[in-house]
Structures are given as C-alpha cells and as structure tokens.
Scaffold this motif. Structure first.
Motif, PDB file in Angstrom:
ATOM      1  N   PRO A  18      -0.794 -17.702  60.675  1.00  0.00           N
ATOM      2  CA  PRO A  18      -1.871 -18.385  61.402  1.00  0.00           C
ATOM      3  C   PRO A  18      -2.106 -19.772  60.803  1.00  0.00           C
ATOM      4  N   ARG A  19      -2.344 -20.759  61.649  1.00  0.00           N
ATOM      5  CA  ARG A  19      -2.506 -22.128  61.144  1.00  0.00           C
ATOM      6  C   ARG A  19      -3.940 -22.368  60.675  1.00  0.00           C
ATOM      7  N   ASP A  20      -4.088 -22.856  59.421  1.00  0.00           N
ATOM      8  CA  ASP A  20      -5.418 -23.149  58.865  1.00  0.00           C
ATOM      9  C   ASP A  20      -6.140 -24.198  59.700  1.00  0.00           C
ATOM     10  N   ASP A  21      -5.378 -25.171  60.216  1.00  0.00           N
ATOM     11  CA  ASP A  21      -6.023 -26.242  60.984  1.00  0.00           C
ATOM     12  C   ASP A  21      -6.602 -25.686  62.288  1.00  0.00           C
ATOM     13  N   PHE A  22      -5.928 -24.702  62.880  1.00  0.00           N
ATOM     14  CA  PHE A  22      -6.443 -24.130  64.134  1.00  0.00           C
ATOM     15  C   PHE A  22      -7.719 -23.333  63.869  1.00  0.00           C
ATOM     16  N   ALA A  23      -7.840 -22.744  62.675  1.00  0.00           N
ATOM     17  CA  ALA A  23      -9.082 -22.030  62.334  1.00  0.00           C
ATOM     18  C   ALA A  23     -10.252 -23.015  62.300  1.00  0.00           C
ATOM     19  N   PHE A  24      -9.956 -24.266  61.998  1.00  0.00           N
ATOM     20  CA  PHE A  24     -10.994 -25.309  61.996  1.00  0.00           C
ATOM     21  C   PHE A  24     -11.257 -25.801  63.420  1.00  0.00           C
ATOM     22  N   TYR A  25     -10.171 -26.094  64.169  1.00  0.00           N
ATOM     23  CA  TYR A  25     -10.344 -26.729  65.479  1.00  0.00           C
ATOM     24  C   TYR A  25     -10.806 -25.756  66.574  1.00  0.00           C
ATOM     25  N   LEU A  26     -10.348 -24.509  66.512  1.00  0.00           N
ATOM     26  CA  LEU A  26     -10.628 -23.597  67.632  1.00  0.00           C
ATOM     27  C   LEU A  26     -12.126 -23.394  67.888  1.00  0.00           C
ATOM     28  N   PRO A  27     -12.961 -23.175  66.848  1.00  0.00           N
ATOM     29  CA  PRO A  27     -14.404 -23.038  67.126  1.00  0.00           C
ATOM     30  C   PRO A  27     -14.999 -24.296  67.772  1.00  0.00           C
ATOM     31  N   LEU A  28     -14.490 -25.477  67.382  1.00  0.00           N
ATOM     32  CA  LEU A  28     -14.978 -26.713  68.016  1.00  0.00           C
ATOM     33  C   LEU A  28     -14.613 -26.713  69.496  1.00  0.00           C
ATOM     34  N   VAL A  29     -13.371 -26.333  69.796  1.00  0.00           N
ATOM     35  CA  VAL A  29     -12.918 -26.301  71.195  1.00  0.00           C
ATOM     36  C   VAL A  29     -13.746 -25.289  71.989  1.00  0.00           C
ATOM     37  N   MET A  30     -13.984 -24.126  71.392  1.00  0.00           N
ATOM     38  CA  MET A  30     -14.705 -23.069  72.112  1.00  0.00           C
ATOM     39  C   MET A  30     -16.156 -23.467  72.395  1.00  0.00           C
ATOM     40  N   SER A  31     -16.691 -24.376  71.556  1.00  0.00           N
ATOM     41  CA  SER A  31     -18.102 -24.746  71.755  1.00  0.00           C
ATOM     42  C   SER A  31     -18.245 -25.970  72.663  1.00  0.00           C
ATOM     43  N   ALA A  32     -17.134 -26.492  73.179  1.00  0.00           N
ATOM     44  CA  ALA A  32     -17.193 -27.670  74.054  1.00  0.00           C
ATOM     45  C   ALA A  32     -16.839 -27.260  75.483  1.00  0.00           C
ATOM     46  N   GLU A  33     -17.399 -27.983  76.434  1.00  0.00           N
ATOM     47  CA  GLU A  33     -17.169 -27.686  77.862  1.00  0.00           C
ATOM     48  C   GLU A  33     -15.846 -28.263  78.353  1.00  0.00           C
ATOM     49  N   ALA A  34     -15.635 -29.560  78.006  1.00  0.00           N
ATOM     50  CA  ALA A  34     -14.459 -30.281  78.501  1.00  0.00           C
ATOM     51  C   ALA A  34     -13.729 -30.879  77.298  1.00  0.00           C
ATOM     52  N   VAL A  35     -12.454 -30.493  77.128  1.00  0.00           N
ATOM     53  CA  VAL A  35     -11.723 -30.829  75.904  1.00  0.00           C
ATOM     54  C   VAL A  35     -10.403 -31.521  76.242  1.00  0.00           C
ATOM     55  N   LEU A  36     -10.135 -32.619  75.532  1.00  0.00           N
ATOM     56  CA  LEU A  36      -8.847 -33.299  75.644  1.00  0.00           C
ATOM     57  C   LEU A  36      -8.120 -33.161  74.313  1.00  0.00           C
ATOM     58  N   ASP A  37      -6.867 -32.669  74.361  1.00  0.00           N
ATOM     59  CA  ASP A  37      -6.032 -32.545  73.161  1.00  0.00           C
ATOM     60  C   ASP A  37      -4.959 -33.630  73.249  1.00  0.00           C
ATOM     61  N   VAL A  38      -5.099 -34.674  72.428  1.00  0.00           N
ATOM     62  CA  VAL A  38      -4.156 -35.810  72.456  1.00  0.00           C
ATOM     63  C   VAL A  38      -3.001 -35.509  71.498  1.00  0.00           C
ATOM     64  N   GLY A  39      -1.769 -35.608  72.010  1.00  0.00           N
ATOM     65  CA  GLY A  39      -0.608 -35.223  71.208  1.00  0.00           C
ATOM     66  C   GLY A  39      -0.589 -33.705  71.075  1.00  0.00           C
ATOM     67  N   CYS A  40      -0.802 -33.040  72.223  1.00  0.00           N
ATOM     68  CA  CYS A  40      -0.993 -31.569  72.231  1.00  0.00           C
ATOM     69  C   CYS A  40       0.287 -30.823  71.873  1.00  0.00           C
ATOM     70  N   GLY A  41       1.446 -31.512  71.909  1.00  0.00           N
ATOM     71  CA  GLY A  41       2.702 -30.842  71.565  1.00  0.00           C
ATOM     72  C   GLY A  41       2.984 -29.675  72.482  1.00  0.00           C
ATOM     73  N   THR A  42       3.272 -28.519  71.901  1.00  0.00           N
ATOM     74  CA  THR A  42       3.603 -27.328  72.684  1.00  0.00           C
ATOM     75  C   THR A  42       2.343 -26.643  73.238  1.00  0.00           C
ATOM     76  N   GLY A  43       1.183 -27.240  73.008  1.00  0.00           N
ATOM     77  CA  GLY A  43      -0.048 -26.779  73.656  1.00  0.00           C
ATOM     78  C   GLY A  43      -0.690 -25.559  73.034  1.00  0.00           C
ATOM     79  N   THR A  44      -0.247 -25.198  71.820  1.00  0.00           N
ATOM     80  CA  THR A  44      -0.696 -23.926  71.233  1.00  0.00           C
ATOM     81  C   THR A  44      -2.215 -23.830  71.071  1.00  0.00           C
ATOM     82  N   LEU A  45      -2.853 -24.934  70.659  1.00  0.00           N
ATOM     83  CA  LEU A  45      -4.304 -24.876  70.426  1.00  0.00           C
ATOM     84  C   LEU A  45      -5.051 -24.566  71.733  1.00  0.00           C
TER      85      LEU A  45
END
Ligand code: SAM
Length: 257
Positions: free
Chosen positions: A23-50
């Motif tokens: 599991p990626r440590d950075d995703f443990a940080f970013y995922l709660p932020l994403v879940m608490s936002a309504e509209a999210v843009l992932d710049v340089g999303c790569g394979t889109g995993t987040l």
C-alpha cells in the motif's frame, strides 16, 4: 513534457508494479482528502490509481484525472466512471470548479522551467474554488535522495505475461542546480533491444516553493516532512504541502495574474 516511461504503453504497464510493492504511504495521506472533497482534479494522474481507489471507497462526486501520457491514461481508463483528460494544465481552462486539486507521485517535480511552474500554479489557482485546496509533494533537495536512486530504483519485476523485466536507474552526474536527470534502462527477454527512458525532475527548496505559491495566490496551510505528518525539517525526505486559494477581495474576481 512526458518522458518515454509514461508515453510508451509497454513501460506504462510496468508503472504500478514498480511503484506499489505494498500500500502506498502517500495514498494514505491523499485519499482522506479526496474523500472529503466534492470535486477533485488529479494533475499528472498517471494510471489513475488514486481516483480509482476513491471511487472504490464510495466517492460519489466529480473526479477528473489529467495526464499528458497516453500510455498511462490508457490504464486509467479501465474505470469509466471517472473523467479522464489527455493533456497538461494548458489544455483546459477550469474556472473555480474544484474544491481539491492533487499532484501525487512527485508529479509536481515535472515543472522544470520558471515560466512553466508559474503558469501551472496559476492554472491550479484558477481551477480551485476560493478556499479550495491544492495538495502535493516534492522531494526535499537537502537530503539528495538521488544519490541512492541507483540502488532504490534498479530492480527486477514480472510483466503482465510473466516475463522478467530488469530496470536499471542511472543518475547523470554531476548534479548542478535544482534539476536532476536520470535514465531508466529496461531489458527483458521480450525486448530485443533495451528501452531507455530519460527524465529530468526539479528539486525546489522550501523557500523557493513558498515564493512561487505566494506569487500564484496560494496560501500554505499545512506542511509536513513525511507521510506520517511529522514537521518539515532540513532532513525530511518530502515537502508535503496543502495550500489554499486565497479568498477573493470584494469586487475583485482575479486578484493575481
Ligand atoms: C511519477 S508519475 C505519477 C503518477 C501518479 N500521480 C501517481 O501518484 O502514481 C508522474 C506523472 O506526471 C505526468 N506528467 C508529466 N508531465 C506532466 C505535465 N506537464 N503536466 C501534468 N502531468 C505531467 C506523467 O505523464 C506521469 O504520469
């Protein structure tokens, strides 16, 4: 500019295998932020995993992934309930549409030139609603992580067909200024000739980063030195920043240009 590692579909297919042994440590940080936002843009999303993880975790709002590398986006498109856009920040003119913009996987370090960085930060600021957050990380130049990249990023992995792929990372020396260039050379029985991907990343010091953010009208509200949220120090591996679009002054719609 995207490098071959991300534009070549065969190399893009190896990205998640090479970067997520667990599991990626950075995703443990970013995922709660994403879940608490309504509209999210992932710049340089790569394979889109987040964003995939956010949908899997029940995010019901707007999720947009942006990346200039077709090979990476091809994999991201495995989920069709997320909006995927091929390109960079210059390819869309979002105006106050997102309450969170993220750049994970050190994607922020692809902005090499001052003008490129300034216009990227302006586009991010414009795309955020007032009070919206921009969360990203960049490696702390003071710890010179690149000196360990040969060992850290040279390895063997299995490709989708079960073949062994060997990748060797070589950093170009001497490193001068705040840019680090390096190659990844991929070899394997499936490939008659090695594939070489060359990249350059910019390592901004905290003071320089702060000044670019301020100039763009973004105010740092949280900053950490690692994924466990320890404070940023001179020996921290990361500069993890959450910045907010400055509230607008009455009567002014665009306080910064
Ligand atoms: C190391 S990958 C990170 C991918 C993903 N964010 C992650 O955390 O796994 C960097 C990504 O930045 C993308 N990229 C390169 N240049 C870019 C640019 N100018 N604007 C946005 N993304 C860019 C690459 O195509 C690549 O997918």
């Amino acid at each position: 500019m995207a490098n071959e590692e991300f534009t070549d579909p065969a190399l893009a297919a190896l990205y998640d295998t090479l970067n997520s042994a667990g599991p990626r440590d950075d995703f443990a940080f970013y995922l709660p932020l994403v879940m608490s936002a309504e509209a999210v843009l992932d710049v340089g999303c790569g394979t889109g995993t987040l964003l995939h993880e956010a949908r899997r975790a029940g995010h019901t709002g707007r999720l947009v992934g942006l990346d200039p590398a077709p090979g990476m986006l091809e994999i991201a498109r495995g989920r069709t309930d997320i909006q995927w856009m091929l390109g960079g920040l210059g390819s869309a003119a979002w105006d106050r549409e997102f309450d969170l913009i993220v750049m994970s996987g050190h994607a922020f370090q692809v902005f090499l030139e001052d003008d490129e960085l300034r216009s990227a930060l302006r586009a991010i600021r414009d795309a955020l609603q007032p009070g919206g957050r921009f969360a990203f990380e960049t490696r702390n130049p003071a710890v010179r992580a690149w000196e360990g990249w040969h060992e850290e990023y040279s390895s063997e992995v299995r490709d989708a067909d079960g073949g062994t792929v060997r990748t060797v990372c070589e950093v170009e020396t001497p490193v001068t200024g705040d840019r680090v260039s390096f190659t990844h050379t991929y070899t394997g029985p499936a490939w008659p000739t090695p594939r070489v991907s060359r990249s350059t990343l910019r390592f901004l010091a905290p003071e320089a980063l702060a000044s670019y953010l301020t100039e763009a009208g973004l105010v740092t509200v949280d900053q950490y030195g690692d994924w466990d949220r320890t404070p940023l120090t001179s020996v921290s591996p990361e500069i993890i920043t959450v910045a907010v679009r400055q509230p607008e002054l009455p009567g002014s719609t665009k306080p910064f240009s």
